[in-house]
Enzyme design. Sequence first.
Site: not given
Ligand code: GLA
Length: 423
Positions: A168, A228
């Site tokens: 990430d 997301d």
């Molecule tokens: C971000 C990512 C998610 C997830 C979270 C975990 O928001 O976009 O897909 O992996 O971090 O904290």
Amino acid sequence: MMRNLSNVLLLLIISLSSCLMVFGWDNGLARTPPMGWLSWMRFTCEIDCNTYPDECINEKLYKDMIDRIVDDGYLQAGYQYVNIDDCWMAMDRDPKTSRLIANETRFPSGIKALAEYAHSKNVLLGIYEDIGTLTCAKYPGTYYQNKDHTFIDAETFSEWKIDSVKVDGCYADPKKFNITYVEYSKALSQVEHKILYGCSWPFFKADFSENDYKLIRKSCNLWRQFGDIVDSYQSVKWIIDMMGMHNERFIRYHGPGDMLIIGNNGLSYEQSKTQMAFWCMWSVPLLMSNDLRSIRPEMKEILLNKELIAIDQDPLGIMASLVIQKSNWQTQVWTKKLSPMNNNELNPWAILYFNGHQLGPDSYMSYKLSSLIPELNQTISYDVHDLFNSNDSYLGTLKPNQQLELLVPTAGSVRLVKLIPKI
Ligand code: GLA
């Protein structure tokens, strides 16, 4: 004829932000879109195992999903990865070795043992890290306390026999991604165990045009483009429209997709078919984020639809093209070229009709085949098969100059057909 058959079929029938792209870094992995399961959308960072013993991020959750993947037919259908997301770690690295360690209460056997459990069942295990100082949920990142742990982490994951890592981009400087994400790729290429590399790189840059997609493609097996997905039709529709708006840019580097949210609470039956159909048309990873222990049978059936999975996994791996967009994105038609079957060098095609209207009756959508796909061979006919009706899929035979007319339900529904050249 097509119209009547469609009516009958419809009566019979009524009863996965971010984007991940594939075919990048040539390390032998993800030559077709990976399929599996990922905890984030459904279980996020729930760490209260007293209140939520079955839903918290612990080794039992992943073992349960590994068992379901194997015992309920998902593995056989191609879903092979079970991916851990954020919140698996202890709050600090090991003070002596600087290595990442799992939370001891929630993962008492450790990640290596979990990977062994997965492998004993032919399942692959994925893990999560972040290229910044902290992960998005504030666990230790690659640059924890401003020190570079890229190579130590790659070694740790390799020793644990981890098969995939999602990296990430929180708590990091996006201007440095051209270096940090590339260094991570190098580290993974130097360790013993092969690890699929998913980068959040493009998503964390504010502007698409700032992204060096050539470098991203060369360095990562998968990459995500948007924020997301959440458990709602709006979220799926937003991704569909973004994919349409940026179709020309993405098609060059290959397609997108985020977690499949099918099997949760946010999508109706028809909308679940819609998500599966689009994700497969784009040839993107099929990563479910749901509770496989309690999924409804009709949702499971959508996720296991062999015809759709074959479209997703088609060896040509071409992302579908948006060919019609009307009524402010409420009417869309997408087409996708598929690889030839049985030594017949003519390509089959998939065609998707989407009806997003939320007012009025189900509607007939009708387009001349050759207007949708100018490449069709004008001298032959094509058998038309409904990919959501495997028991009775044949809808008719059409010449390229004829209309493909299908009744499409409202409120975010699709019809998806395959054209098979008749020789
Ligand atoms: C971000 C990512 C998610 C997830 C979270 C975990 O928001 O976009 O897909 O992996 O971090 O904290």
